[in-house]
Design an enzyme around this catalytic site. Structure first.
Site: not given
Ligand SMILES: [Zn+2]
Length: 253
Positions: A115, A130, A199, A223
């Site tokens: 983003d 990424h 995750s 988290n």
């Protein structure tokens, strides 16, 4: 869903996390989708509404899809580029940009997010593993530029004339090896790794904090949810990044 407030975190854990941050000369940070959730970034699946709902992700985000129907894939990514441009960094992103200013050369932030919010918050020692949805890059010469918002189909590269594509890693593609190697080195040498809102399921990024542990460094996980590395980390703060990160830096001047 539970939303722990940082003041509800165990005060001795918070104190220890602050101490680890202060003491560390080399800090490596890995972030995932959790840090951007509060900036309103839709996930890939959440963005697949209306016309796009009938496609499988690999029909929109793979080299084969782009060869088959470049205009359709371009239009999907144009929508996603608009989504990220409409979002704004939150206090979690800002806190990491501040931590970088305090640690200087000993700092590296690797993100799985596409983003671009870390860069917009001011992070510079940043590796976008990424890619970045707000950018296009040339298929041939690797020229990278801001997303050309006016284009409704893939435009030519202004440098070499080949075709531009979204600057993201697609299904079936490898992470850029230079980016991955630089991240691995930073995590292997880090005194402290922070693992935030990921995750810890997607390799090879998920293994980065293990390099820190193997090298004798500490790992703090931030988290709200348990992850596969939760049992291995030095310290775990079960809270949201946008609350916990500013709390960690509160009295660090
Ligand atoms: Zn080019």
């Amino acid at each position: 869903m539970s939303e722990p407030d940082p003041v509800a975190l165990n005060p001795s854990d918070l104190a220890r996390a602050r101490e680890l941050i202060r003491a560390a000369e080399r800090v490596a940070v890995l972030t995932g989708a959790g840090i951007s959730a509060e900036s309103g970034i839709p996930t890939f699946r959440e963005a697949q509404t209306g016309h796009w709902a009938r496609f499988r992700p690999e029909d929109l985000a793979s080299p084969a899809a782009y060869r088959r129907d470049p205009e359709m894939v371009w239009q999907w990514y144009a929508g996603r580029a608009r989504d990220v441009q409409a979002a704004a960094p939150n206090p979690g992103h800002t806190a990491l940009a501040e931590l970088e200013r305090r640690k200087g050369e000993g700092f590296l932030l690797a993100t799985q997010n596409v983003d671009g919010l870390h860069a917009r918050a001011g992070s510079e020692r940043l590796i976008e593993l990424h890619g970045n949805l707000a950018q296009a890059r040339c298929e041939r010469c690797a020229h990278v530029q801001p997303w050309p918002g006016e284009a409704t189909a893939p435009p030519p590269c202004p440098v070499c004339g080949a075709t531009l594509r979204p600057n993201v890693v697609w299904f079936g593609e490898y992470l850029p090896s230079a980016a991955l190697e630089a991240s691995q080195l930073a995590f292997a040498q880090a005194d402290l790794a922070l693992v935030i809102g990921t995750s810890s399921l997607v390799e090879p990024a998920a293994s980065l904090p293990l390099l820190t542990l193997r090298g004798g460094g500490a790992v703090t996980e931030i988290n709200p949810d348990q992850t596969p590395i939760s049992a291995l980390v030095t310290l775990r703060l079960a809270g949201r990044a946008s609350q916990v990160l500013p709390a960690l830096l509160e009295d660090y001047v």
